[in-house]
Design a protein around this motif. Structure first.
Motif, PDB file in Angstrom:
ATOM      1  N   ILE A 217       0.834  -1.202   0.000  1.00  0.00           N
ATOM      2  CA  ILE A 217       0.000   0.000   0.000  1.00  0.00           C
ATOM      3  C   ILE A 217       0.864   1.244   0.000  1.00  0.00           C
ATOM      4  N   LEU A 220       2.023   2.274  -3.192  1.00  0.00           N
ATOM      5  CA  LEU A 220       1.010   2.873  -4.058  1.00  0.00           C
ATOM      6  C   LEU A 220       0.881   4.376  -3.841  1.00  0.00           C
ATOM      7  N   LYS A 223       1.671   6.664  -6.517  1.00  0.00           N
ATOM      8  CA  LYS A 223       0.968   6.594  -7.794  1.00  0.00           C
ATOM      9  C   LYS A 223      -0.457   7.128  -7.722  1.00  0.00           C
ATOM     10  N   ILE A 224      -0.824   7.532  -6.538  1.00  0.00           N
ATOM     11  CA  ILE A 224      -2.234   7.861  -6.333  1.00  0.00           C
ATOM     12  C   ILE A 224      -2.360   9.355  -6.100  1.00  0.00           C
ATOM     13  N   SER A 225      -3.529   9.906  -6.468  1.00  0.00           N
ATOM     14  CA  SER A 225      -3.721  11.333  -6.268  1.00  0.00           C
ATOM     15  C   SER A 225      -3.714  11.651  -4.778  1.00  0.00           C
ATOM     16  N   ALA A 227      -5.723  13.298  -3.025  1.00  0.00           N
ATOM     17  CA  ALA A 227      -7.016  13.142  -2.365  1.00  0.00           C
ATOM     18  C   ALA A 227      -7.276  11.687  -2.018  1.00  0.00           C
ATOM     19  N   ASP A 228      -6.833  10.777  -2.870  1.00  0.00           N
ATOM     20  CA  ASP A 228      -7.080   9.363  -2.609  1.00  0.00           C
ATOM     21  C   ASP A 228      -6.197   8.815  -1.513  1.00  0.00           C
ATOM     22  N   ARG A 230      -6.068   9.655   1.320  1.00  0.00           N
ATOM     23  CA  ARG A 230      -6.899   9.552   2.523  1.00  0.00           C
ATOM     24  C   ARG A 230      -7.453   8.125   2.656  1.00  0.00           C
ATOM     25  N   GLN A 231      -7.842   7.540   1.550  1.00  0.00           N
ATOM     26  CA  GLN A 231      -8.369   6.175   1.555  1.00  0.00           C
ATOM     27  C   GLN A 231      -7.279   5.199   1.963  1.00  0.00           C
ATOM     28  N   LEU A 232      -6.098   5.408   1.367  1.00  0.00           N
ATOM     29  CA  LEU A 232      -4.993   4.517   1.718  1.00  0.00           C
ATOM     30  C   LEU A 232      -4.707   4.606   3.205  1.00  0.00           C
ATOM     31  N   SER A 234      -6.761   5.303   5.585  1.00  0.00           N
ATOM     32  CA  SER A 234      -7.784   4.543   6.331  1.00  0.00           C
ATOM     33  C   SER A 234      -7.450   3.067   6.335  1.00  0.00           C
ATOM     34  N   HIS A 235      -7.055   2.594   5.174  1.00  0.00           N
ATOM     35  CA  HIS A 235      -6.737   1.169   5.068  1.00  0.00           C
ATOM     36  C   HIS A 235      -5.559   0.837   5.962  1.00  0.00           C
ATOM     37  N   ALA A 238      -6.584   0.698   9.532  1.00  0.00           N
ATOM     38  CA  ALA A 238      -7.288  -0.543   9.865  1.00  0.00           C
ATOM     39  C   ALA A 238      -6.290  -1.671  10.079  1.00  0.00           C
ATOM     40  N   ILE A 239      -5.275  -1.701   9.243  1.00  0.00           N
ATOM     41  CA  ILE A 239      -4.255  -2.746   9.371  1.00  0.00           C
ATOM     42  C   ILE A 239      -3.482  -2.567  10.660  1.00  0.00           C
TER      43      ILE A 239
END
Lengths: 444, 785
Positions: A217, A220, A223-225, A227-228, A230-232, A234-235, A238-239
């Protein structure tokens, strides 16, 4: 749904919840013996039932004498080292009648002490039958022990087999969680090992995998915008939470898996080795207090095991139907039963060699092992004089004796056993046959 | 009077405008505010801020939520005009409303809209997508058998009890499992009546993802296998007389065939009888119909029974935008489940027996192929090391495989949607199309297709999309769309007062569901696939029971034809009838919908109105501002339903929404609480004439359902909302996340192509894939620097 269950139950999850561990982590965490040590003030009491099929050879089995002075006949000679901790009971009958033939009732009414349902399975005689109408004594005691924090264990009870094989029917099952609810024994040492120690390895595995996933992750992120991300995040969060929980569990788990080679082929030629491995796994489970009750089922009712390693070509069941006069067969049957006695003795020895975790004596001091059979005698199919031989100090019985009874229904034996563990039931299985309750002579 | 009032209000605030326009931070956009925006701002400050706050952030005790949302200018203006200010909506109408709308769009809403709503987000697989993805990976290794056109199960009857091939007495195809042979044998003299056994083999078709219940009724011994061939789902080989029926639940993924086997035994039993039933989601138990059974074995499907937490529904449709701890743990549990399933049959997957010398090497190869199937691309060398090689070493091979699979199934490359990298652009394009059209990786089709050339041309892309749409996975995905859009998944225990509606029972509800689904399927699969037919058609699929209630007026001569050839599984005799135009007009008059949107005894114009407002027109409605006390029974007894509702919703603050809702509901008042046509309500003739306001000046009058349907079809908003719903279901991203005009372009396309729904899906799939390829998602965001 009435199909087989492996014996795992909601109880454990309930337990985990009470101890403050979340249900999700519970599936990943091995049992915590450190907690078990903490409740060790009271002595642990354990019972193991061992089964072998096709009846015995009575003249070579039962001591002629009663009381504390007795000679051990040929079959029981391997039990000599345990003479003063031995209890031999002659005259206990399986008085359950009704549907099903003698083998079927011998097997499935042995621990349940209750009739079988009418059904579609036809044995060698009598009427066709289904499953038993009630649960078995080991499950009765399991419920009792699991209901109290002081005696709760990870599994409560373990159902083991040695080459039980085949499908589920009243000849291959003797443990029942309830009417129509057979519990399948685990005959595969690999499966048993995983059941006892797999979780612990799962925890280690999971940590490595989570580590790898986290790395992936993080790679990644570039490679990710933005704004995204934020999702990473969160993931990753959680881990992180899962990892923290695993970390807490690992530092408290202290069970080291025993060094046993479980890679044994499941074949008759390996019967002795399988017996050893299953017994060793059982002893390790008791030592780590993962359960206090266990059933160990060798073969099955009507089992036709070939004891080639004893130099016997014919199958066990075949032999058991030869008439008494055929000396050759009788000799072989004695050999076979003596081999089972040796297994019984080996189990007793392993328990005697294993100290209790709290240092108070050995496992055998607190465990009663019961060797029993489906029939009194193979060729007559009698359900009288069912073999009951016990070793050890788990049940509070007075050991070192050979006793004789007059057609005592075996229901009362189970009631007495329950009383020995502090569970004061008045009846077990068929209520009429339970009349009279516990047998004082066993305790006195 | 109103005009004077408005002039006064206006002149009162002129002064403010000039002052406020000097405050630069009111405007985010760099340009000069237009006069309209200025005007809007003035009104905003005067009339709106007290409840909404200066920046629309909300005011505790008044309107507590932040203003946000992707409404268009027209929608916003219309909303303001109709509902705002709350206590006096007529205070801000026409140009004023438009001005405020423009101000909001240019200023507050643009700035304030949370990013999630107008950009495409990084998502993980929804639960349904997860199960499909796992099944797809499994299919790569377990294969895909061909199921022919024959229906029923292959039956093999044996003498004796051991399924001895030498004692095979007969072989045939049985249409279904429903047998009662008493004492005699099943095929007369062919088998002995004493002892025999039967085995039914084949496959069952599952249309919809969900929990299925298998029920077997038999006093004899039997075993049922579904999907897994090593473990029966129901084992009653040892029969017990006291349990004539047993059942078990199993979760299955829709759009697939599953292998099944049912074995039964008669030994010493006096009789032999057996029935196999199922209970599909939301339905009653019924004998499994012939049309769902085939005599060939399908390949087993890789499935997990682990439960996942519910998908995020905050935007009104299911999407995987929530990366919670529960979800994370569920992915672990599911991965363990899959690893256990695979390792349990490892020899088969590796291709060589355990004892073979190259068993470990073959297992590694398998793990690599598994990862490649899961990520849908070849692994890089570094990845091969990370996902496969590093886990193999000293320990038992089974454990290494387990860990490797675990790491693969928890990898973002499997769990996330639309991660780019490692694939040729056109393959990626193809996959995005496959996902949008059918929620599948589409690997078989894509690989086949790729052999014929790449996907750079639009024709190839469209052809691929079309093929996928017609596949079982495509059908399943869009069936699920309609189920959710119409709200069929919310039907729980639909019950009516038996005293009034005696024939309305659970069986009828099942029939109604089937009837509605057939109708929708019919329209969807027709060559024109015309959305308008959904609202305008006068056809209805009926069973004899339904005819009694809903098609009484028809004589025999007015019926039409045979059921369509497509795979709709239902054994009951449905026929399609054409009803008089005034009686039925599509969805809105389907008895199931009308029953669902009604009470125990009476109709509910409000529920029906809300359905039209939200689901057909796509307008946003806030929940009621105050708790509403229903009118008492005695008062109500004298009034018709319409009169009662009018009375109930008369207050101004109710009217702000109910002026829109009520007319739609009233227009449907000619249908009672179970959807039957009626002329009277409480002894008075039903009044289905309504006035619908189109804008301040314009309104139209219409009567009844058909006129309503025609009106709705004529609105651009209807088409637009349908297009948006389809887009959400296809790609789970908001339209504004692509381009600001995307939704309008698609709506134009839809209308220009005669409202062809299937073409719409294909267009959406192809265009969204195109747009995703063109630039990074972040470049598409608006309002974020």
């Amino acid at each position: 749904m009435k199909v087989e269950r492996s014996g795992h139950s909601i109880d454990r999850r309930e337990l985990m919840r009470r101890l403050g561990i979340s249900a999700a982590a519970a599936s990943l965490v091995g049992w915590l013996p450190s907690l078990a040590l903490a409740k060790c003030a009271i002595r642990k009491q354990r019972v193991i039932w061992m089964f072998s099929p096709n009846g015995v050879v009575p003249p070579s089995f039962w001591p002629a004498e009663t009381g504390s002075e007795f000679k051990l006949p040929e079959i029981l000679q391997p039990l000599e080292p345990f003479r003063d901790r031995l209890l031999i009971l002659k005259g206990v009958d399986n008085r359950i009648r009704g549907d099903g033939d003698d083998h079927m009732r011998g097997m499935s009414c042995l621990l349940t002490a209750i009739e079988l349902f009418p059904g579609n399975i036809q044995g060698g005689g009598n009427t066709p039958a289904g499953w038993p109408k009630g649960h078995s004594i080991d499950q009765e005691l399991r419920r009792y022990l699991q209901s109290s924090q002081a005696t709760q264990t990870r599994f409560g009870s373990l159902e083991l087999g040695v080459l039980v094989g085949g499908g589920a029917d009243v000849w291959s099952r003797w443990v029942y969680a309830g009417p129509n609810q057979p519990i399948a024994p685990v005959s595969d040492p690999r499966e048993l090992f995983r059941k006892l120690y797999g979780d612990r390895r799962q925890v280690e595995t999971l940590r490595s995998v989570l580590d790898a996933v986290r790395g992936e992750i993080q790679q990644l992120e570039t490679k990710i915008s933005s704004a995204d991300r934020r999702q990473l995040e969160s993931h990753l969060q959680a881990i992180r939470e899962t990892e923290e929980r695993l970390q807490r569990e690992i530092t408290t788990v202290q069970v080291t898996p025993p060094n046993i080679d479980v890679d044994v082929p499941m074949e008759p030629d390996h019967y002795p080795r399988l017996s050893e491995v299953q017994q060793d796994l059982l002893v390790s489970a008791l030592a780590s207090d993962q359960c206090r009750l266990a059933t160990l089922q060798y073969d099955r009712s009507v089992g036709n095991m070939r004891f080639k390693f004893l130099g016997i070509e014919q199958g066990h069941h075949e032999l058991s139907h030869d008439p008494d006069e055929k000396a050759e067969s009788t000799e072989k049957l004695i050999k076979i039963n003596r081999w089972y006695a040796e297994q019984f003795a080996r189990l007793a020895q392993r328990l005697a060699d294993t100290p209790e975790a709290d240092g108070n004596g050995t496992l055998l001091d607190n465990t009663t092992i019961i060797w029993t059979n489906e029939l009194g005698k193979g060729n007559s199919h009698t359900l009288n004089d069912i073999p009951f031989v016990m070793i050890g100090g788990g049940a509070g019985f007075r050991m070192g004796r050979s006793l004789r009874f007059e057609h005592l229904p075996h229901n009362r034996l189970w009631i007495s056993l329950a009383h020995g563990l502090g569970h004061s039931i008045e009846s077990f299985g068929n209520p009429e046959l339970s009349q009279g309750g516990r047998v004082e002579e066993l305790f006195a | 009077m109103a005009l004077i009032k408005r002039v006064l209000t206006w002149s009162l605030f002129v002064g403010f405008v000039s002052v406020l326009s000097l405050i630069p931070e009111c405007f985010v956009s760099a340009q000069e505010p237009s006069p309209m925006q200025e005007r809007g701002q003035a009104i905003w400050n005067a009339q709106c801020v007290s409840c909404h706050g200066e920046r629309g952030e909300g005011v505790p005790g008044k309107y507590e939520h932040r203003l946000a949302g992707p409404a268009s200018l027209e929608e916003l203006a219309s909303l303001i005009e109709q509902t705002m200010p709350e206590d006096e909506p007529e205070k801000c109408v026409g140009d004023d409303a438009r001005a405020v709308a423009e101000f909001l769009r240019a200023g507050i809403l643009e700035e304030r809209a949370p990013p999630v709503q107008i950009r495409r987000e990084l998502l993980h697989l929804t639960n349904d997508q997860y199960h499909r993805a796992v099944a797809d990976v499994g299919e790569r290794f377990l294969g895909k058998a061909q199921i022919g056109a024959e229906r029923g199960l292959k039956a093999r009857y044996f003498d004796g009890r051991n399924f001895d091939e030498k004692k095979l007495a007969a072989e045939q195809v049985d249409p279904r499992i429903d047998f009662d042979w008493q004492a005699g044998g099943p095929i007369g003299e062919k088998t002995g009546a004493e002892e025999y056994c039967v085995e039914w083999n084949g496959s069952i078709y599952i249309e919809e993802t969900g929990d299925y219940e298998w029920i077997v009724r038999s006093p004899n011994g039997y075993r049922l296998y579904v999907n897994r061939q090593d473990q029966p789902v129901l084992d009653s080989w040892v029969a017990t007389r006291d349990e004539p029926e047993k059942s078990v639940r199993q979760r299955l993924v829709g759009g697939r065939w599953y292998p099944i086997r049912l074995q039964a035994l008669k030994v010493k039993d006096p009789t032999f009888s057996i029935q196999w039933l199922w209970r599909r989601p939301r339905r009653q138990a019924e004998l499994i119909p012939t049309s769902s059974l085939a005599p060939e074995f399908a390949r087993p499907v890789l499935l997990v029974q682990t439960s996942f937490p519910a998908d995020d529904h905050s935007l009104g449709y299911a999407r995987g935008s929530f990366f919670s701890t529960e979800w994370e743990e569920a992915t672990t549990q599911a991965a363990w489940e899959i690893a256990d399933l695979v390792v349990g049959r490892l020899q088969k997957f590796a291709g060589v027996p355990r004892e073979a010398a190259d068993f470990p090497a073959k297992c590694q190869e398998f793990c690599q192929r598994f990862a490649e199937a899961a990520f849908r691309r070849p692994l890089t060398d570094a990845e091969r090391q990370r996902y496969v090689t590093q886990w193999f070493g000293s320990g038992p091979v089974e454990e290494s495989v387990r860990v490797s699979l675990l790491s693969t199934l928890k990898s973002p490359w499997f769990l996330y949607l639309g991660l780019e990298g490692g694939k040729p652009a056109d393959q990626e394009l193809a996959e995005q199309i496959a996902l949008a059209v059918a929620d599948t990786s589409g690997q078989d089709l894509i690989r086949e297709s790729l052999r014929e050339g790449d996907f750079t041309s639009r024709e190839r892309q469209v052809a691929l999309a079309r093929e996928l749409l017609d596949s079982p996975a495509g059908r399943a995905k869009w069936r699920a769309f309609f189920v959710a859009w119409i709200g069929l998944d919310e039907i729980e225990d639909l019950r009516k007062d038996k005293a009034i509606y005696g024939q309305f029972d659970a069986g009828l509800v099942d029939d109604l569901q089937e009837s509605l689904l057939r109708f929708v399927s019919d329209v969807w699969e027709s060559p024109e696939s015309d959305y308008r037919r959904l609202l305008l058609s006068n056809e209805l699929w009926v069973t004899p029971a339904m005819r009694e209630l809903y098609a009484k007026s028809l004589t025999d001569t007015e019926q039409s034809g045979d059921p369509p050839a497509s795979e709709i599984p239902h054994a009951k005799d449905f026929i399609k009838v054409s009803l008089p135009q005034e009686e039925r007009a599509g969805l809105l008059t389907h008895p199931l919908l009308l029953s669902q949107l009604a009470y125990f005894r009476t109709t509910s114009p409000i529920h029906r109105g809300v359905f039209v407002t939200r689901k057909i027109l796509g307008l946003t409605l806030k929940p009621p501002p105050v708790a509403v006390e229903p009118i008492s029974e005695e008062e109500a007894n004298e009034l018709t339903t319409r009169e009662r509702v009018e009375l109930q919703t008369r207050p101004d603050n109710c009217m702000s929404c109910h002026r829109v809702i009520n007319p739609f509901g009233f227009a449907l008042e000619r249908y009672d609480a179970i959807g039957r046509v009626r002329g009277e309500d409480r002894g008075k003739p039903v009044d289905a004439k309504v006035r619908i306001e189109l804008s301040e000046q314009q309104s139209i009058e219409l009567t009844g359902a058909r006129a309503l349907a025609e009106h709705l079809v004529a609105q651009r908003g209807t088409a637009r909302h349908f297009v948006q719903s389809v887009l959400h279901h296809a790609v789970r991203q908001p339209a504004m996340g692509y381009t600001p005009t995307f939704l309008d372009e698609l709506t134009d396309f839809f209308i220009n192509h005669d409202y062809n729904m299937r073409e719409l899906v294909i267009e959406i799939a192809v265009r969204t894939a195109e747009l995703s390829q063109q630039a990074e998602p972040s470049a598409k965001t608006t309002g974020e620097q």
